[in-house]
Scaffold this active site. Structure first.
Site, PDB file in Angstrom:
ATOM      1  N   ARG A  34     -21.324  26.731  25.957  1.00 12.34           N
ATOM      2  CA  ARG A  34     -20.430  25.728  26.547  1.00 12.34           C
ATOM      3  C   ARG A  34     -19.296  25.386  25.590  1.00 12.34           C
ATOM      4  O   ARG A  34     -19.518  25.248  24.373  1.00 12.34           O
ATOM      5  CB  ARG A  34     -21.212  24.464  26.918  1.00 12.34           C
ATOM      6  CG  ARG A  34     -22.276  24.771  27.925  1.00 12.34           C
ATOM      7  CD  ARG A  34     -22.880  23.574  28.620  1.00 12.34           C
ATOM      8  NE  ARG A  34     -24.023  24.050  29.388  1.00 12.34           N
ATOM      9  CZ  ARG A  34     -23.947  24.709  30.539  1.00 12.34           C
ATOM     10  NH1 ARG A  34     -22.766  24.941  31.086  1.00 12.34           N
ATOM     11  NH2 ARG A  34     -25.027  25.141  31.155  1.00 12.34           N
ATOM     12  N   ASP A  35     -18.110  25.260  26.166  1.00 11.93           N
ATOM     13  CA  ASP A  35     -16.945  24.866  25.374  1.00 11.93           C
ATOM     14  C   ASP A  35     -17.130  23.432  24.870  1.00 11.93           C
ATOM     15  O   ASP A  35     -17.612  22.563  25.600  1.00 11.93           O
ATOM     16  CB  ASP A  35     -15.670  24.965  26.233  1.00 11.93           C
ATOM     17  CG  ASP A  35     -14.408  24.928  25.390  1.00 11.93           C
ATOM     18  OD1 ASP A  35     -13.712  25.958  25.335  1.00 11.93           O
ATOM     19  OD2 ASP A  35     -14.110  23.859  24.790  1.00 11.93           O
ATOM     20  N   ILE A  36     -16.739  23.192  23.630  1.00 11.70           N
ATOM     21  CA  ILE A  36     -16.924  21.880  23.015  1.00 11.70           C
ATOM     22  C   ILE A  36     -15.973  20.839  23.617  1.00 11.70           C
ATOM     23  O   ILE A  36     -16.227  19.641  23.529  1.00 11.70           O
ATOM     24  CB  ILE A  36     -16.746  21.998  21.477  1.00 11.70           C
ATOM     25  CG1 ILE A  36     -17.481  20.894  20.752  1.00 11.70           C
ATOM     26  CG2 ILE A  36     -15.293  22.048  21.079  1.00 11.70           C
ATOM     27  CD1 ILE A  36     -17.611  21.129  19.248  1.00 11.70           C
ATOM     28  N   ASN A  93      -7.083  33.850  26.548  1.00  7.70           N
ATOM     29  CA  ASN A  93      -5.837  33.648  25.819  1.00  7.70           C
ATOM     30  C   ASN A  93      -5.761  34.626  24.656  1.00  7.70           C
ATOM     31  O   ASN A  93      -6.764  34.896  23.999  1.00  7.70           O
ATOM     32  CB  ASN A  93      -5.765  32.213  25.287  1.00  7.70           C
ATOM     33  CG  ASN A  93      -5.791  31.187  26.404  1.00  7.70           C
ATOM     34  OD1 ASN A  93      -5.101  31.347  27.406  1.00  7.70           O
ATOM     35  ND2 ASN A  93      -6.583  30.143  26.250  1.00  7.70           N
ATOM     36  N   GLU A 101      -6.424  29.843  20.161  1.00 11.42           N
ATOM     37  CA  GLU A 101      -6.777  29.021  18.994  1.00 11.42           C
ATOM     38  C   GLU A 101      -7.806  29.703  18.113  1.00 11.42           C
ATOM     39  O   GLU A 101      -7.769  29.575  16.890  1.00 11.42           O
ATOM     40  CB  GLU A 101      -7.315  27.662  19.455  1.00 11.42           C
ATOM     41  CG  GLU A 101      -6.267  26.779  20.111  1.00 11.42           C
ATOM     42  CD  GLU A 101      -6.885  25.542  20.737  1.00 11.42           C
ATOM     43  OE1 GLU A 101      -8.014  25.176  20.363  1.00 11.42           O
ATOM     44  OE2 GLU A 101      -6.233  24.962  21.614  1.00 11.42           O
ATOM     45  N   HIS A 106     -12.612  35.803  23.585  1.00 10.54           N
ATOM     46  CA  HIS A 106     -13.462  34.986  24.450  1.00 10.54           C
ATOM     47  C   HIS A 106     -12.813  34.885  25.813  1.00 10.54           C
ATOM     48  O   HIS A 106     -11.597  34.874  25.932  1.00 10.54           O
ATOM     49  CB  HIS A 106     -13.694  33.588  23.876  1.00 10.54           C
ATOM     50  CG  HIS A 106     -12.448  32.863  23.446  1.00 10.54           C
ATOM     51  ND1 HIS A 106     -11.777  33.178  22.300  1.00 10.54           N
ATOM     52  CD2 HIS A 106     -11.760  31.842  24.017  1.00 10.54           C
ATOM     53  CE1 HIS A 106     -10.725  32.382  22.167  1.00 10.54           C
ATOM     54  NE2 HIS A 106     -10.679  31.568  23.201  1.00 10.54           N
ATOM     55  N   HIS A 108     -12.803  32.234  29.055  1.00 14.14           N
ATOM     56  CA  HIS A 108     -13.196  30.919  29.541  1.00 14.14           C
ATOM     57  C   HIS A 108     -13.621  31.099  30.993  1.00 14.14           C
ATOM     58  O   HIS A 108     -12.845  31.639  31.796  1.00 14.14           O
ATOM     59  CB  HIS A 108     -12.007  29.951  29.532  1.00 14.14           C
ATOM     60  CG  HIS A 108     -11.407  29.681  28.185  1.00 14.14           C
ATOM     61  ND1 HIS A 108     -11.607  28.495  27.514  1.00 14.14           N
ATOM     62  CD2 HIS A 108     -10.584  30.432  27.400  1.00 14.14           C
ATOM     63  CE1 HIS A 108     -10.934  28.524  26.361  1.00 14.14           C
ATOM     64  NE2 HIS A 108     -10.301  29.688  26.277  1.00 14.14           N
TER      65      HIS A 108
HETATM   66  P1  DGP Z   1      -8.489  29.321  23.009  1.00 13.94           P
HETATM   67  O1  DGP Z   1      -7.293  28.421  23.031  1.00 13.94           O
HETATM   68  O2  DGP Z   1      -8.516  30.217  24.212  1.00 13.94           O
HETATM   69  O3  DGP Z   1      -8.617  30.070  21.692  1.00 13.94           O
HETATM   70  O4  DGP Z   1      -9.748  28.369  23.174  1.00 13.94           O
HETATM   71  C1  DGP Z   1     -10.680  28.097  22.176  1.00 13.94           C
HETATM   72  C2  DGP Z   1     -11.730  27.188  22.759  1.00 13.94           C
HETATM   73  O5  DGP Z   1     -12.781  27.069  21.829  1.00 13.94           O
HETATM   74  C3  DGP Z   1     -11.267  25.760  23.064  1.00 13.94           C
HETATM   75  O6  DGP Z   1     -11.378  25.527  24.474  1.00 13.94           O
HETATM   76  C4  DGP Z   1     -12.228  24.867  22.291  1.00 13.94           C
HETATM   77  C5  DGP Z   1     -13.355  25.804  21.932  1.00 13.94           C
HETATM   78  N1  DGP Z   1     -13.974  25.514  20.658  1.00 13.94           N
HETATM   79  C6  DGP Z   1     -13.358  25.374  19.465  1.00 13.94           C
HETATM   80  N2  DGP Z   1     -14.253  25.141  18.493  1.00 13.94           N
HETATM   81  C7  DGP Z   1     -15.464  25.167  19.101  1.00 13.94           C
HETATM   82  C8  DGP Z   1     -16.798  24.995  18.611  1.00 13.94           C
HETATM   83  O7  DGP Z   1     -17.070  24.791  17.430  1.00 13.94           O
HETATM   84  N3  DGP Z   1     -17.798  25.079  19.536  1.00 13.94           N
HETATM   85  C9  DGP Z   1     -17.550  25.315  20.856  1.00 13.94           C
HETATM   86  N4  DGP Z   1     -18.594  25.369  21.677  1.00 13.94           N
HETATM   87  N5  DGP Z   1     -16.316  25.477  21.340  1.00 13.94           N
HETATM   88  C10 DGP Z   1     -15.292  25.394  20.467  1.00 13.94           C
END
Ligand code: DGP
Length: 123
Positions: A34-36, A93, A101, A106, A108
């Site tokens: 799950r996204d944080i 992305n 980021e 990955h 989503h």
């Molecule tokens: P992007 O912009 O596509 O690189 O999205 C990176 C995503 O990663 C963003 O939606 C937040 C997520 N994210 C960042 N750090 C962490 C983490 O430590 N744990 C989890 N579960 N998600 C994270």
């Protein structure tokens, strides 16, 4: 194109078990969690376990087994999260223009509500 993988990125740390995650699915080559910072009721990240920076890197250099596993895992996440019926969106992305980021491939998987149009008009 030369891809430089940074093994200190946050998803590399998750894969090494250095940072906890809320796992949805794990297979031989893929992890989904799950996204944080969820942007929808369902917001799951699906990543390959291999060191790939972005989608085109993975498409060029991953093995067939990794690609099949990753693709099927994305579908399995849709099934497990119950978004098949009402629909969902998959986003990956890449790079600066894509505002990536975390430099580890990955996707989503977003769903659980109406998601609106895919892109907003440019500011
Ligand atoms: P992007 O912009 O596509 O690189 O999205 C990176 C995503 O990663 C963003 O939606 C937040 C997520 N994210 C960042 N750090 C962490 C983490 O430590 N744990 C989890 N579960 N998600 C994270």
């Amino acid at each position: 194109m030369t891809y430089v993988y940074d093994d200190q990125n946050i998803f590399a740390k998750i894969l090494r078990g250095e940072i906890p995650n809320d796992t949805v699915l794990e297979t031989e080559h893929t992890l989904a969690f799950r996204d944080i910072q969820p942007q929808a009721p369902v917001h799951v990240l699906v990543i390959p376990k291999g060191p790939y920076v972005c989608y085109d890197h993975f498409a060029r250099d991953a093995s067939d087994a990794e690609i099949v596993d990753f693709t099927r895992s994305g579908g399995e996440v849709c099934k497990r999260e119950g978004v098949q019926e009402n629909g969902y969106r998959i986003i990956s992305n890449a790079g600066e223009a894509g505002v990536q980021e975390v430099p580890h491939l990955h996707i989503h998987v977003l769903g659980g509500r109406g998601l609106g149009r895919m892109l907003q008009p440019a500011p």
